[in-house]
Design an enzyme around this catalytic site. Structure first.
Site, PDB file in Angstrom:
ATOM      1  N   GLY A 157     -23.022  69.919  14.162  1.00 37.93           N
ATOM      2  CA  GLY A 157     -23.212  71.249  14.753  1.00 37.93           C
ATOM      3  C   GLY A 157     -24.482  71.847  14.162  1.00 37.93           C
ATOM      4  O   GLY A 157     -25.336  71.129  13.637  1.00 37.93           O
ATOM      5  N   TYR A 158     -24.579  73.168  14.223  1.00 29.75           N
ATOM      6  CA  TYR A 158     -25.784  73.837  13.713  1.00 29.75           C
ATOM      7  C   TYR A 158     -25.968  73.571  12.221  1.00 29.75           C
ATOM      8  O   TYR A 158     -27.079  73.326  11.757  1.00 29.75           O
ATOM      9  CB  TYR A 158     -25.702  75.339  13.954  1.00 29.75           C
ATOM     10  CG  TYR A 158     -25.767  75.698  15.409  1.00 29.75           C
ATOM     11  CD1 TYR A 158     -26.966  75.641  16.097  1.00 29.75           C
ATOM     12  CD2 TYR A 158     -24.623  76.081  16.106  1.00 29.75           C
ATOM     13  CE1 TYR A 158     -27.031  75.955  17.440  1.00 29.75           C
ATOM     14  CE2 TYR A 158     -24.680  76.401  17.440  1.00 29.75           C
ATOM     15  CZ  TYR A 158     -25.880  76.336  18.105  1.00 29.75           C
ATOM     16  OH  TYR A 158     -25.941  76.640  19.432  1.00 29.75           O
TER      17      TYR A 158
ATOM     18  N   ASN B 276     -20.110  62.288  13.305  1.00 30.26           N
ATOM     19  CA  ASN B 276     -19.725  63.306  14.301  1.00 30.26           C
ATOM     20  C   ASN B 276     -18.819  62.665  15.346  1.00 30.26           C
ATOM     21  O   ASN B 276     -18.962  61.486  15.679  1.00 30.26           O
ATOM     22  CB  ASN B 276     -20.975  63.896  14.971  1.00 30.26           C
ATOM     23  CG  ASN B 276     -20.668  65.184  15.722  1.00 30.26           C
ATOM     24  OD1 ASN B 276     -20.251  66.169  15.128  1.00 30.26           O
ATOM     25  ND2 ASN B 276     -20.847  65.179  17.030  1.00 30.26           N
TER      26      ASN B 276
ATOM     27  N   GLU C  58     -19.535  88.089  25.819  1.00 32.47           N
ATOM     28  CA  GLU C  58     -20.528  87.188  26.430  1.00 32.47           C
ATOM     29  C   GLU C  58     -19.904  86.396  27.586  1.00 32.47           C
ATOM     30  O   GLU C  58     -20.551  86.170  28.613  1.00 32.47           O
ATOM     31  CB  GLU C  58     -21.110  86.239  25.378  1.00 32.47           C
ATOM     32  CG  GLU C  58     -22.013  86.970  24.391  1.00 32.47           C
ATOM     33  CD  GLU C  58     -22.987  86.060  23.663  1.00 32.47           C
ATOM     34  OE1 GLU C  58     -22.614  84.915  23.345  1.00 32.47           O
ATOM     35  OE2 GLU C  58     -24.130  86.497  23.409  1.00 32.47           O
TER      36      GLU C  58
ATOM     37  N   ASP D  17     -19.276  77.349   9.692  1.00 29.83           N
ATOM     38  CA  ASP D  17     -18.043  78.131   9.852  1.00 29.83           C
ATOM     39  C   ASP D  17     -16.916  77.716   8.905  1.00 29.83           C
ATOM     40  O   ASP D  17     -15.899  78.400   8.831  1.00 29.83           O
ATOM     41  CB  ASP D  17     -17.557  78.041  11.303  1.00 29.83           C
ATOM     42  CG  ASP D  17     -18.398  78.912  12.236  1.00 29.83           C
ATOM     43  OD1 ASP D  17     -19.437  79.425  11.789  1.00 29.83           O
ATOM     44  OD2 ASP D  17     -18.001  79.072  13.408  1.00 29.83           O
TER      45      ASP D  17
END
Ligand code: FAD
Ligand code: NAD
Length: 404
Positions: A12-13, A37, A170, A301
């Site tokens: 991810g980021y 991943n 959003e 996260d």
């Protein structure tokens, strides 16, 4: 001396920022670097609401991980992490076990349901590309079926969005854009469609600038979106949702589509691996290591950091995940050399919340922006993330270049 093995979990980021920075900082002989991943692609989590509403294809929000790796320095393993054995310094995946000297955990977020009955079974969550695609397909199926059936079931055209945080808002913005197309495509009268956002707190986007929130709510209401504020969703059922409207006052709302966007937690692997955690997030040391684990870094996260000024946790964002990733790459190099590690401090540049393709609200470098200008800024931010991880080539391939 044996060169160290660095294993990074999650592309991810956070994880991909570690890798793309580290491959610039080290020579091929300095370390064995392994990226693990689940998929062979990275997805832009920050665009998932677009794929879920159908304003972008699921393919448009993802790209091949191989395209951003220096394959002479990084070995990519496509596998699902099942557990981490910190004592044996091993990662257990569905394909093999991988030993490490240094580990970086960047396994990202999962939806938080707070134990609310029925949510896991009857609500969708904008959690990854596959989940986003399922939401898009489900909504289209409901429109197609409504169009076909003789006795119309209005709940097919009722969409409940649980939570008016940034994800909920959003997603509503994208739905507002998508709705006219859907109605035309499936021969549905727009007046038959109901989109309702249910928020527990007394305001939309709790804690955000009130003037900007008012702008967003007015805009979304002008597109026909309804809000029920100060009314927690308390149950999801096969027929719809139950919301709490007052002391002992509940309302049942029939709806075939319920999208739960009311919060996130870290990855459950954190809990399974036995780390001390709060909702699958580890309260990290200032250098982003897991307390008591000198060779384990946590980014994104799965990491919990307290903002000393507000005494509250920093929100889990891509902005912070990417900064943590780059910082960790530098700290890994420091460890290889036996140097001191640097503490991490987030450099917060602001927040922009999209309201569909051409509308947004935001606070950037302390200035408030709205409308087209804010929407452009959001695309700049989205493109910047691509640029940092994959350079100009990735921006041209995947970027949001329709700025005006
Ligand atoms: P992720 O980006 O979630 O990546 C985790 C990776 O780990 C994924 O590739 C996943 O496939 C992989 N993985 C997970 N489990 C396993 C496993 N068991 N085995 C192997 N691989 C696994 N933040 C912002 O700053 N700005 C925004 O505009 C913004 N918009 C958002 C919009 C939406 C709709 C959502 C849901 C979030 C948004 N966020 C935004 C928050 C942001 O997306 C997250 O903070 C960010 O994605 C966290 O990055 P990460 O690297 O920790 O995890
Ligand atoms: P959040 O925790 O920020 O918001 C969840 C919302 O759901 C809150 O408003 C909360 O009051 C509400 N809620 C909780 N329980 C509820 C219930 N039972 N019924 C109704 N409402 C309920 O979660 P999020 O919006 O998913 O955001 C997650 C993270 O991702 C945050 O850190 C956010 O900043 C980040 N994010 C950022 C952007 C952006 O910068 N544009 C966009 C999306 C997400």
């Amino acid at each position: 001396m044996k060169r160290p093995t660095v294993v990074v979990l999650g592309a991810g980021y956070g994880g991909l920022s570690v890798i793309t920075k580290l491959q610039k900082l080290v020579n091929a002989d300095d370390a064995d670097i392994i990226l693990v991943n689940k998929n062979d692609y990275h997805y832009e989590s920050t665009w998932l609401h677009e794929a879920a509403a159908g304003t972008m294809t699921p393919d448009a929000v993802r790209y091949d991980i191989g395209g951003v790796l220096d394959k002479g320095k990084v070995n990519f393993v496509q596998a699902t992490v099942e557990n981490i054995d910190t004592k044996a310094q091993k990662v257990i995946t569905d394909r093999s076990e991988i030993s490490y000297d240094y580990l970086v955990v960047g396994l990202g977020f999962e939806g938080e349901t707070f134990g609310i009955p029925g949510l896991k079974e009857h609500a969708f969550s904008i959690a990854n590309v596959k989940a986003a695609r399922q939401i898009r397909d489900h909504i289209e199926y409901q429109f197609a079926t409504y169009s076909l059936e003789e006795v119309k079931d209005p709940s097919r055209l009722t969409i409940i969005v649980g939570g008016a945080g940034f994800t909920g808002i959003e997603f509503l913005g994208e739905l507002a854009d998508r709705l006219p197309e859907l109605c035309e495509e499936y021969d549905v009268d727009p007046k038959a469609v109901r989109i309702l956002c249910v928020e527990a707190a007394p305001m939309v986007l709790p804690g955000f600038d009130e003037e900007l929130v008012e702008y967003a709510v007015n805009y979304l209401k002008s597109k026909g979106i309804e809000f029920s504020i100060g009314t927690p969703l308390t149950e999801a059922t096969p027929e719809g949702v139950k919301i709490k409207k007052g002391e002992d006052v509940f309302e049942d709302i029939p709806a075939k589509t319920v999208v739960w966007a009311a919060g996130v937690r870290g990855n459950s692997i954190i809990e399974k691996a036995g780390f001390e955690n709060m909702r699958a997030r580890i309260k990290v040391d200032p250098d982003l290591r897991a307390p008591g684990h000198n060779n384990v870094f946590i980014v994104g996260d799965c990491a919990l950091m307290i903002n000393a000024q507000t005494e509250r946790p920093y929100p889990p964002t891509a902005q912070i995940a990417m900064q943590q990733g780059a910082h960790t790459a530098h700290n890994l190099v420091a460890l290889f050399k036996g140097d001191e590690l640097e503490p991490f401090t987030p450099d917060l540049k602001g927040t922009v919340c999209s309201l569909g393709e051409n509308e947004a609200i935001g606070e950037v470098f302390g200035r408030k922006i709205t409308g087209k200008k804010a929407a452009m800024m959001k695309k700049v931010i989205d493109n910047r993330a691509l640029y940092i991880l994959g350079g100009p080539g990735l921006v041209f391939k995947k970027g949001k270049l329709n700025m005006f």
